[in-house]
Scaffold this motif. Structure first.
Motif, PDB file in Angstrom:
ATOM      1  N   GLU A 231       6.136 -10.957 -19.836  1.00  0.00           N
ATOM      2  CA  GLU A 231       7.233 -11.340 -18.952  1.00  0.00           C
ATOM      3  C   GLU A 231       7.766 -10.113 -18.215  1.00  0.00           C
ATOM      4  O   GLU A 231       8.027  -9.071 -18.816  1.00  0.00           O
ATOM      5  CB  GLU A 231       8.341 -11.988 -19.783  1.00  0.00           C
ATOM      6  CG  GLU A 231       9.491 -12.500 -18.948  1.00  0.00           C
ATOM      7  CD  GLU A 231      10.482 -13.293 -19.771  1.00  0.00           C
ATOM      8  OE1 GLU A 231      10.348 -14.522 -19.866  1.00  0.00           O
ATOM      9  OE2 GLU A 231      11.407 -12.669 -20.338  1.00  0.00           O
ATOM     10  N   GLU A 232       7.939 -10.265 -16.906  1.00  0.00           N
ATOM     11  CA  GLU A 232       8.337  -9.120 -16.090  1.00  0.00           C
ATOM     12  C   GLU A 232       8.761  -9.607 -14.707  1.00  0.00           C
ATOM     13  O   GLU A 232       8.410 -10.711 -14.283  1.00  0.00           O
ATOM     14  CB  GLU A 232       7.150  -8.150 -15.954  1.00  0.00           C
ATOM     15  CG  GLU A 232       7.478  -6.821 -15.333  1.00  0.00           C
ATOM     16  CD  GLU A 232       6.270  -5.896 -15.274  1.00  0.00           C
ATOM     17  OE1 GLU A 232       6.393  -4.826 -14.648  1.00  0.00           O
ATOM     18  OE2 GLU A 232       5.209  -6.241 -15.837  1.00  0.00           O
ATOM     19  N   ILE A 233       9.496  -8.773 -14.006  1.00  0.00           N
ATOM     20  CA  ILE A 233       9.845  -9.011 -12.600  1.00  0.00           C
ATOM     21  C   ILE A 233       9.272  -7.865 -11.785  1.00  0.00           C
ATOM     22  O   ILE A 233       9.434  -6.688 -12.150  1.00  0.00           O
ATOM     23  CB  ILE A 233      11.369  -9.088 -12.400  1.00  0.00           C
ATOM     24  CG1 ILE A 233      11.971 -10.208 -13.256  1.00  0.00           C
ATOM     25  CG2 ILE A 233      11.699  -9.312 -10.921  1.00  0.00           C
ATOM     26  CD1 ILE A 233      13.491 -10.197 -13.308  1.00  0.00           C
ATOM     27  N   ALA A 234       8.577  -8.186 -10.707  1.00  0.00           N
ATOM     28  CA  ALA A 234       8.024  -7.158  -9.823  1.00  0.00           C
ATOM     29  C   ALA A 234       8.491  -7.421  -8.401  1.00  0.00           C
ATOM     30  O   ALA A 234       8.830  -8.557  -8.033  1.00  0.00           O
ATOM     31  CB  ALA A 234       6.504  -7.153  -9.894  1.00  0.00           C
ATOM     32  N   TYR A 235       8.475  -6.364  -7.600  1.00  0.00           N
ATOM     33  CA  TYR A 235       8.969  -6.442  -6.226  1.00  0.00           C
ATOM     34  C   TYR A 235       7.921  -5.874  -5.272  1.00  0.00           C
ATOM     35  O   TYR A 235       7.257  -4.879  -5.581  1.00  0.00           O
ATOM     36  CB  TYR A 235      10.266  -5.640  -6.067  1.00  0.00           C
ATOM     37  CG  TYR A 235      11.369  -6.060  -7.004  1.00  0.00           C
ATOM     38  CD1 TYR A 235      12.354  -6.946  -6.587  1.00  0.00           C
ATOM     39  CD2 TYR A 235      11.414  -5.581  -8.310  1.00  0.00           C
ATOM     40  CE1 TYR A 235      13.369  -7.337  -7.446  1.00  0.00           C
ATOM     41  CE2 TYR A 235      12.427  -5.964  -9.174  1.00  0.00           C
ATOM     42  CZ  TYR A 235      13.397  -6.848  -8.737  1.00  0.00           C
ATOM     43  OH  TYR A 235      14.401  -7.239  -9.601  1.00  0.00           O
ATOM     44  N   GLY A 236       7.799  -6.511  -4.113  1.00  0.00           N
ATOM     45  CA  GLY A 236       6.922  -6.001  -3.075  1.00  0.00           C
ATOM     46  C   GLY A 236       7.447  -6.404  -1.714  1.00  0.00           C
ATOM     47  O   GLY A 236       8.288  -7.299  -1.604  1.00  0.00           O
ATOM     48  N   ARG A 237       6.926  -5.750  -0.696  1.00  0.00           N
ATOM     49  CA  ARG A 237       7.433  -5.974   0.657  1.00  0.00           C
ATOM     50  C   ARG A 237       6.310  -6.452   1.573  1.00  0.00           C
ATOM     51  O   ARG A 237       5.192  -5.938   1.523  1.00  0.00           O
ATOM     52  CB  ARG A 237       8.033  -4.682   1.213  1.00  0.00           C
ATOM     53  CG  ARG A 237       8.893  -4.883   2.460  1.00  0.00           C
ATOM     54  CD  ARG A 237       9.479  -3.554   2.922  1.00  0.00           C
ATOM     55  NE  ARG A 237      10.324  -2.928   1.929  1.00  0.00           N
ATOM     56  CZ  ARG A 237      11.612  -3.197   1.756  1.00  0.00           C
ATOM     57  NH1 ARG A 237      12.212  -4.103   2.517  1.00  0.00           N
ATOM     58  NH2 ARG A 237      12.313  -2.582   0.827  1.00  0.00           N
ATOM     59  N   MET A 238       6.611  -7.468   2.382  1.00  0.00           N
ATOM     60  CA  MET A 238       5.679  -7.903   3.418  1.00  0.00           C
ATOM     61  C   MET A 238       6.143  -7.350   4.762  1.00  0.00           C
ATOM     62  O   MET A 238       7.334  -7.099   4.970  1.00  0.00           O
ATOM     63  CB  MET A 238       5.571  -9.420   3.489  1.00  0.00           C
ATOM     64  CG  MET A 238       6.796 -10.136   4.022  1.00  0.00           C
ATOM     65  SD  MET A 238       6.452 -11.835   4.541  1.00  0.00           S
ATOM     66  CE  MET A 238       5.434 -11.587   5.988  1.00  0.00           C
ATOM     67  N   ASP A 239       5.194  -7.165   5.682  1.00  0.00           N
ATOM     68  CA  ASP A 239       5.473  -6.608   7.000  1.00  0.00           C
ATOM     69  C   ASP A 239       4.625  -7.358   8.015  1.00  0.00           C
ATOM     70  O   ASP A 239       3.386  -7.287   7.967  1.00  0.00           O
ATOM     71  CB  ASP A 239       5.136  -5.112   6.997  1.00  0.00           C
ATOM     72  CG  ASP A 239       5.474  -4.418   8.306  1.00  0.00           C
ATOM     73  OD1 ASP A 239       5.742  -5.112   9.306  1.00  0.00           O
ATOM     74  OD2 ASP A 239       5.436  -3.173   8.332  1.00  0.00           O
ATOM     75  N   THR A 240       5.250  -8.084   8.915  1.00  0.00           N
ATOM     76  CA  THR A 240       4.495  -8.896   9.871  1.00  0.00           C
ATOM     77  C   THR A 240       3.644  -8.046  10.807  1.00  0.00           C
ATOM     78  O   THR A 240       2.670  -8.545  11.375  1.00  0.00           O
ATOM     79  CB  THR A 240       5.439  -9.790  10.699  1.00  0.00           C
ATOM     80  OG1 THR A 240       6.467  -8.980  11.292  1.00  0.00           O
ATOM     81  CG2 THR A 240       6.093 -10.850   9.823  1.00  0.00           C
ATOM     82  N   ASP A 241       3.964  -6.757  10.967  1.00  0.00           N
ATOM     83  CA  ASP A 241       3.128  -5.899  11.801  1.00  0.00           C
ATOM     84  C   ASP A 241       1.729  -5.741  11.208  1.00  0.00           C
ATOM     85  O   ASP A 241       0.745  -5.593  11.941  1.00  0.00           O
ATOM     86  CB  ASP A 241       3.769  -4.519  11.966  1.00  0.00           C
ATOM     87  CG  ASP A 241       4.972  -4.540  12.897  1.00  0.00           C
ATOM     88  OD1 ASP A 241       5.119  -5.533  13.653  1.00  0.00           O
ATOM     89  OD2 ASP A 241       5.762  -3.583  12.860  1.00  0.00           O
ATOM     90  N   VAL A 242       1.634  -5.773   9.875  1.00  0.00           N
ATOM     91  CA  VAL A 242       0.327  -5.668   9.221  1.00  0.00           C
ATOM     92  C   VAL A 242      -0.516  -6.906   9.525  1.00  0.00           C
ATOM     93  O   VAL A 242      -1.730  -6.815   9.732  1.00  0.00           O
ATOM     94  CB  VAL A 242       0.493  -5.474   7.706  1.00  0.00           C
ATOM     95  CG1 VAL A 242      -0.867  -5.480   7.005  1.00  0.00           C
ATOM     96  CG2 VAL A 242       1.236  -4.179   7.416  1.00  0.00           C
ATOM     97  N   ILE A 243       0.122  -8.074   9.560  1.00  0.00           N
ATOM     98  CA  ILE A 243      -0.598  -9.304   9.897  1.00  0.00           C
ATOM     99  C   ILE A 243      -1.200  -9.192  11.294  1.00  0.00           C
ATOM    100  O   ILE A 243      -2.378  -9.522  11.511  1.00  0.00           O
ATOM    101  CB  ILE A 243       0.335 -10.526   9.811  1.00  0.00           C
ATOM    102  CG1 ILE A 243       0.897 -10.677   8.397  1.00  0.00           C
ATOM    103  CG2 ILE A 243      -0.402 -11.800  10.234  1.00  0.00           C
ATOM    104  CD1 ILE A 243       1.957 -11.736   8.267  1.00  0.00           C
ATOM    105  N   LYS A 244      -0.412  -8.708  12.240  1.00  0.00           N
ATOM    106  CA  LYS A 244      -0.912  -8.545  13.612  1.00  0.00           C
ATOM    107  C   LYS A 244      -2.077  -7.570  13.655  1.00  0.00           C
ATOM    108  O   LYS A 244      -3.069  -7.791  14.366  1.00  0.00           O
ATOM    109  CB  LYS A 244       0.223  -8.054  14.513  1.00  0.00           C
ATOM    110  CG  LYS A 244       1.348  -9.054  14.691  1.00  0.00           C
ATOM    111  CD  LYS A 244       2.510  -8.448  15.482  1.00  0.00           C
ATOM    112  CE  LYS A 244       3.692  -9.402  15.549  1.00  0.00           C
ATOM    113  NZ  LYS A 244       4.866  -8.775  16.222  1.00  0.00           N
TER     114      LYS A 244
END
Length: 264
Positions: A231-244
């Motif tokens: 059991e754990e909580i993790a965090y990450g970030r998405m960036d729409t510029d990477v999708i482009k």
């Protein structure tokens, strides 16, 4: 646009909704200490996956308790919540249902798992869904599937063609098939060129050891975060510029030939 996502890899106690609702509340409150934009929970976190005896007695009647907890938490912290899924009873039917709430605590989407896992007998206990889920969180086009649904790429490609940039997969995936869990999610992220947040149960519940290995993948299929089996909580970030960037370099949506892609 950048959004911070919290993956809540929760250990669920089989057949104990009271304890599980309280624990989900605790974990969401803990996750909010780092102020993410989106919280994501695993599959059937209210009952476990799934108690065959008295499932109807344990399921959330009309989803009222799930709605209360998630809506109150979303509005209190001004956070979006992709509520994993809970066992929900409506009339004589029980659904494996996800609910999504925006920062104001408003319900913006529901999704009922479409593919029942026959090996576990799921279709004999749950009524399968008949609609996709397409919703917007902070201006990002989103969709989702639940656990076994990830093995059906046609469903997910349909949502990608509708413009989805962020896809969620709550699950209760056993450790015995953890390699499939990781590779299938990677494949779905790569072939559809979107961010994918897959959140699994952790630890032991009922007769099953769960894989954990919740992960946030970028559109290249690379790990942004990848948990272990506890059991754990993790965090990450998405960036729409990477999708482009990805879709500019390898434009599968431009290059595809739909006349040959159809699956009857």
């Amino acid at each position: 646009m950048k959004l911070r996502i919290a993956l809540i890899q929760m250990q669920v106690e089989m057949g104990n909704p009271e304890r599980n609702f309280a624990h989900a509340k605790e974990m969401m409150e803990e996750a909010m200490e780092r102020k993410p934009d989106i919280l994501v929970l695993p599959e059937t976190w209210n009952t476990g996956f799934f108690p065959r005896e008295n499932l109807a007695g344990l399921a959330d009647k009309e989803g009222k308790e799930t709605t209360r907890l998630l809506s109150e938490t979303a509005s209190r912290y001004a956070v979006n919540i992709v509520g994993g899924s809970t066992a929900v009873q409506e009339g004589h039917d029980i659904y494996n249902r996800s609910m999504v709430f925006d920062r104001k605590g408003d319900l913006v989407s529901t999704y009922d798992k479409m593919h029942g896992f026959s090996l576990s007998g799921e279709p004999g206990y749950f009524r399968m869904g008949n609609h996709l889920s397409h919703f917007t969180l902070d201006g990002i086009e989103c969709s989702m599937a639940i656990c076994y649904d990830i093995r059906f790429p046609e469903l997910i490609r349909r949502e990608a063609l509708a413009g989805v940039d962020l896809f969620f997969v709550p699950a209760a995936w056993p450790k015995i098939r953890n390699t499939h869990w990781v590779r299938l999610n990677q494949a779905r992220a790569i072939e559809n060129q979107f961010y994918l947040a897959a959140v699994n149960q952790a630890g032991h519940s009922g007769d099953t050891d769960y894989a954990g290995e919740s992960l946030l993948l970028d559109p290249w299929g690379e790990d942004i975060c990848h948990l272990e089996d506890t059991e754990e909580i993790a965090y990450g970030r998405m960036d729409t510029d990477v999708i482009k960037e990805v879709r500019t370099q390898i434009n599968v949506f431009r290059d595809r030939r739909p006349e040959w892609d159809r699956v009857e």
